[in-house]
Design a protein around this motif. Structure first.
Motif, PDB file in Angstrom:
ATOM      1  N   PHE A  21       0.863  -1.186   0.000  1.00 57.59           N
ATOM      2  CA  PHE A  21       0.000   0.000   0.000  1.00 57.59           C
ATOM      3  C   PHE A  21       0.894   1.228   0.000  1.00 57.59           C
ATOM      4  O   PHE A  21       1.781   1.346   0.837  1.00 57.59           O
ATOM      5  CB  PHE A  21      -0.882  -0.013   1.260  1.00 57.59           C
ATOM      6  N   ASP A  22       0.650   2.145  -0.917  1.00 56.58           N
ATOM      7  CA  ASP A  22       1.513   3.312  -1.052  1.00 56.58           C
ATOM      8  C   ASP A  22       0.873   4.556  -0.433  1.00 56.58           C
ATOM      9  O   ASP A  22      -0.355   4.719  -0.471  1.00 56.58           O
ATOM     10  CB  ASP A  22       1.773   3.605  -2.541  1.00 56.58           C
ATOM     11  N   ASP A  23       1.718   5.415   0.105  1.00 59.05           N
ATOM     12  CA  ASP A  23       1.388   6.797   0.463  1.00 59.05           C
ATOM     13  C   ASP A  23       0.646   6.977   1.793  1.00 59.05           C
ATOM     14  O   ASP A  23       0.289   8.102   2.140  1.00 59.05           O
ATOM     15  CB  ASP A  23       0.589   7.498  -0.655  1.00 59.05           C
ATOM     16  N   GLY A  24       0.365   5.908   2.525  1.00 65.96           N
ATOM     17  CA  GLY A  24      -0.178   6.064   3.878  1.00 65.96           C
ATOM     18  C   GLY A  24      -1.514   6.782   3.977  1.00 65.96           C
ATOM     19  O   GLY A  24      -1.701   7.621   4.860  1.00 65.96           O
ATOM     20  N   ASN A  73       9.666   2.328   3.703  1.00 64.43           N
ATOM     21  CA  ASN A  73      10.189   3.672   3.424  1.00 64.43           C
ATOM     22  C   ASN A  73       9.758   4.101   2.011  1.00 64.43           C
ATOM     23  O   ASN A  73      10.049   3.411   1.026  1.00 64.43           O
ATOM     24  CB  ASN A  73      11.719   3.609   3.540  1.00 64.43           C
ATOM     25  N   HIS A  74       9.070   5.239   1.910  1.00 65.39           N
ATOM     26  CA  HIS A  74       8.602   5.749   0.614  1.00 65.39           C
ATOM     27  C   HIS A  74       9.146   7.164   0.395  1.00 65.39           C
ATOM     28  O   HIS A  74       8.545   7.938  -0.342  1.00 65.39           O
ATOM     29  CB  HIS A  74       7.070   5.724   0.608  1.00 65.39           C
ATOM     30  N   THR A  75      10.283   7.448   1.006  1.00 63.45           N
ATOM     31  CA  THR A  75      10.966   8.757   0.995  1.00 63.45           C
ATOM     32  C   THR A  75      10.171   9.800   1.790  1.00 63.45           C
ATOM     33  O   THR A  75       9.002   9.563   2.145  1.00 63.45           O
ATOM     34  CB  THR A  75      11.220   9.341  -0.420  1.00 63.45           C
ATOM     35  N   GLN A  77      10.027  13.245   0.568  1.00 61.22           N
ATOM     36  CA  GLN A  77       9.455  14.245  -0.357  1.00 61.22           C
ATOM     37  C   GLN A  77       8.650  13.660  -1.519  1.00 61.22           C
ATOM     38  O   GLN A  77       8.000  14.405  -2.241  1.00 61.22           O
ATOM     39  CB  GLN A  77      10.584  15.120  -0.913  1.00 61.22           C
ATOM     40  N   HIS A  78       8.723  12.366  -1.715  1.00 62.52           N
ATOM     41  CA  HIS A  78       7.980  11.716  -2.805  1.00 62.52           C
ATOM     42  C   HIS A  78       8.232  12.424  -4.145  1.00 62.52           C
ATOM     43  O   HIS A  78       7.305  12.892  -4.825  1.00 62.52           O
ATOM     44  CB  HIS A  78       6.472  11.706  -2.497  1.00 62.52           C
ATOM     45  N   ILE A  79       9.486  12.477  -4.528  1.00 66.92           N
ATOM     46  CA  ILE A  79       9.868  13.191  -5.755  1.00 66.92           C
ATOM     47  C   ILE A  79       9.650  12.281  -6.965  1.00 66.92           C
ATOM     48  O   ILE A  79      10.091  11.138  -6.984  1.00 66.92           O
ATOM     49  CB  ILE A  79      11.346  13.640  -5.669  1.00 66.92           C
ATOM     50  N   TYR A 125       9.762   2.862  -4.588  1.00 62.46           N
ATOM     51  CA  TYR A 125      10.074   4.012  -5.449  1.00 62.46           C
ATOM     52  C   TYR A 125       8.829   4.860  -5.678  1.00 62.46           C
ATOM     53  O   TYR A 125       7.831   4.346  -6.212  1.00 62.46           O
ATOM     54  CB  TYR A 125      10.616   3.533  -6.805  1.00 62.46           C
ATOM     55  N   PRO A 126       8.835   6.144  -5.308  1.00 57.90           N
ATOM     56  CA  PRO A 126       7.693   7.004  -5.605  1.00 57.90           C
ATOM     57  C   PRO A 126       7.404   7.028  -7.115  1.00 57.90           C
ATOM     58  O   PRO A 126       8.330   7.158  -7.928  1.00 57.90           O
ATOM     59  CB  PRO A 126       8.153   8.382  -5.103  1.00 57.90           C
ATOM     60  N   CYS A 127       6.154   6.856  -7.459  1.00 53.69           N
ATOM     61  CA  CYS A 127       5.718   6.822  -8.861  1.00 53.69           C
ATOM     62  C   CYS A 127       6.420   5.719  -9.651  1.00 53.69           C
ATOM     63  O   CYS A 127       6.475   5.791 -10.887  1.00 53.69           O
ATOM     64  CB  CYS A 127       5.914   8.177  -9.544  1.00 53.69           C
TER      65      CYS A 127
END
Ligand SMILES: [Zn+2]
Length: 264
Positions: A21-24, A73-75, A77-79, A125-127
């Motif tokens: 699941f991404d982004d919480g 860990n999804h960073t 800043q989510h760049i 990895y974001p996106c």
């Protein structure tokens, strides 16, 4: 068909599924976590410890980790790519490997402070993008991630072969909001059929049923109905003797140990 002993899946299972699941999002806490609990399944939740009040905001995720789920860990800043046109200050095309490493390491420091009980986690990895720069200066940041994590999730069509996959850019199928429960069960069934590790990537969920499959629906544009997710979890629980469902870090550690055993 390949010999089952050629694969690392425990308890005679034929394949493995990880629910990520991404982004919480709040809907993951409200909808996904109780359904997972009802079927005694564990997932991986990739969150961004950002903002001044990250410690306070992320308290619910500490509880999620203590219940046995992986908090990944999804960073901070989510760049992502400049091409999305989000108008954010930073894009992958404009940053350096050092900048991405600084962000990831600080995110990790925060997650360690929040959940000291969970010292090892995986990265997402974001996106699904794993590069910095563009054209002649574009380079992969997968080696940066490989220095800090046992494994990392990206995106891709083929489910992961335990011997052949790159643990630091794992393939995952992105779940779209219009998918039905049987669509999701069909994706999960690939794992035992191919003796592979199928990773599913979820975003938001909703209590309401889907408004139907429609053209132009994007992965992030619509939330997955709770009923579809429940049907998948019921399927995974019912096929527990064939499909091992476990967090990404747990499966990755199993594969690492299995690969080492095969080499000696
Ligand atoms: Zn994300």
């Amino acid at each position: 068909m390949a010999n089952r002993s050629d694969f690392p899946w425990p308890n005679g299972c034929h394949g493995t599924v990880s629910l990520t699941f991404d982004d919480g999002s709040q809907s993951q806490l409200d909808i996904a976590i109780p359904i997972l609990k009802a079927y005694d399944l564990l997932g991986t939740f990739y969150i961004n410890p950002r903002g001044e009040d990250w410690q306070q905001k992320l308290q619910p995720w500490r509880g999620v980790a203590l219940a046995g789920h992986e908090v990944g860990n999804h960073t901070i800043q989510h760049i992502c790519s400049r091409n999305f046109g989000w108008g954010r200050a930073k894009t992958l095309e404009d940053i350096t490997l050092e900048e991405i490493e600084t962000d990831v390491v600080e995110a990790e420091r925060r997650l360690q402070a929040l959940i000291p009980e969970q010292p090892v986690r995986t990265f997402c990895y974001p996106c699904y993008q794993s590069y910095v720069g563009e054209g002649p200066t574009r380079q992969s940041y997968v080696p940066v991630i490989a220095r800090h994590f046992p494994a990392a999730r990206g995106m891709g069509e083929a489910a992961n072969h335990p011997e052949l996959t790159d643990l630091h850019y794992l393939s995952a199928s992105v779940v779209a909001g219009w998918m039905s429960g049987s669509d999701l069960c069909g994706l999960a069934a690939v794992a035992p059929e191919q003796s592979r590790w199928m990773i599913l990537a979820f975003h938001s969920l909703q209590q309401e049923p889907s408004s139907g499959r429609h053209l132009g629906a994007t992965y992030h544009g619509s939330a997955l109905p709770a009923d579809s997710f429940r049907e998948l979890c019921e399927y995974l629980a019912r096929h527990r003797d064939q499909i091992w469902t476990a967090p990404v870090v747990t499966v990755a550690q199993e594969i690492i140990a299995w690969r080492q055993d095969r080499r000696t």
